[in-house]
Design an enzyme around this catalytic site. Sequence first.
Site, PDB file in Angstrom:
ATOM      1  CG  MET A  21      -1.835  -1.222   1.272  1.00 33.21           C
ATOM      2  SD  MET A  21      -3.438  -0.756   1.994  1.00 33.21           S
ATOM      3  CE  MET A  21      -3.221  -0.238   3.517  1.00 33.21           C
ATOM      4  CD  GLU A  26      15.833  -1.478   4.881  1.00 30.93           C
ATOM      5  OE1 GLU A  26      16.365  -2.293   4.244  1.00 30.93           O
ATOM      6  OE2 GLU A  26      16.013  -0.309   4.431  1.00 30.93           O
ATOM      7  CG  HIS A  28       6.993  -2.002   2.289  1.00 31.65           C
ATOM      8  ND1 HIS A  28       6.953  -0.765   3.163  1.00 31.65           N
ATOM      9  CD2 HIS A  28       5.445  -2.473   2.294  1.00 31.65           C
ATOM     10  CE1 HIS A  28       5.435  -0.851   3.618  1.00 31.65           C
ATOM     11  NE2 HIS A  28       4.642  -1.812   3.307  1.00 31.65           N
ATOM     12  CD  GLN A  52      -6.207  -3.422   3.041  1.00 31.00           C
ATOM     13  OE1 GLN A  52      -6.259  -4.073   1.623  1.00 31.00           O
ATOM     14  NE2 GLN A  52      -5.195  -3.646   3.564  1.00 31.00           N
ATOM     15  CE  LYS A 140       3.998  -4.573  10.268  1.00 34.12           C
ATOM     16  NZ  LYS A 140       2.594  -4.049  10.550  1.00 34.12           N
ATOM     17  CG  ASP A 141       0.483  -7.255   8.203  1.00 30.07           C
ATOM     18  OD1 ASP A 141      -0.179  -6.395   8.837  1.00 30.07           O
ATOM     19  OD2 ASP A 141       1.428  -6.734   7.389  1.00 30.07           O
ATOM     20  CD  GLN A 144      -1.984  -8.773   4.192  1.00 32.06           C
ATOM     21  OE1 GLN A 144      -2.772  -7.881   4.375  1.00 32.06           O
ATOM     22  NE2 GLN A 144      -0.729  -8.671   4.243  1.00 32.06           N
ATOM     23  CB  VAL A 167      11.948  -5.713   8.620  1.00 34.19           C
ATOM     24  CG1 VAL A 167      13.366  -4.758   8.701  1.00 34.19           C
ATOM     25  CG2 VAL A 167      12.417  -6.682   7.541  1.00 34.19           C
ATOM     26  CB  SER A 176       4.103  -0.501  11.132  1.00 33.88           C
ATOM     27  OG  SER A 176       2.811   0.014  10.855  1.00 33.88           O
TER      28      SER A 176
END
Length: 270
Positions: A21, A26, A28, A52, A140-141, A144, A167, A176
């Site tokens: 998104m 870092e 990503h 969402q 982390k998600d 998901q 990370v 995040s």
Amino acid sequence: MQEASERWRNNAEIIVLVPTMGFLHEGHLELLRVGREKGDKLIMSLFVNPTQFGPQEDYEKYPRDTEGDLEKARSKGVDAVFMPRATEMYPDGFQTTVAVEKVTQYLCGRSRPGHFAGVTTVVAKLFNITRPHRAIFGEKDYQQLVVIRQMVRDLNMGINVIGVPTVRERDGLAMSSRNSYLTPDERESALSLKKGMEMAGAMVAKGEKDSAKIIGAVRELILNHPFTEIDYVTICNRENLTDIETVEEPVLLALAVKVGRARLIDNRIL
């Protein structure tokens, strides 16, 4: 995008997708680094998906930096950035959703009704548009990741969904885009998530098996910090996310905590 993917597939090239998104950090970039290693063509999607976000959530204020994101994508060797408009993804008359039922009922699904239907619908569309062989998501998600894998299995999508470890920033806070919302004092309180997970790990290492005791201790630690409001602290099965009462095997400790106006999630395996 579909035509480009078709050409690459006809050339027997392996396509990897990293859905984002935007407002890349870092975490990503690590997904992009892994993606670059996993195939011949790397696609990054950049789309803040409105479906969402709940009515009281931060869609309009979600941080954006398109030019910075494109520059970072170039620096990681991305072959194509797919960056549709909301009106292209959801044109007038759009009426189809993809919903995964059971694993979406736990964790974030309890407090964010409709969130995962938005996630699975947009990811299914992204998969159909980019036609990847592999897709990269962050751990982390965690929920998901579980939900996307379930969808891919159930619908025979034939895509290898690869999870990448979380990370963290230098102080241990999980990276995040919403960390940018935190004031310095709130950020100090946000570290209670990491401290709570470390304490839970230490309790299990010393032989504690009662999930309720571990959860209670973690909640108490977090709530002793200012600006914190707990959504959930849960110990659950790693595969189906059902609650676990006694820790007899590796389990997932998952947390969602609102710190100031940032809703933060984190997890670790105990």
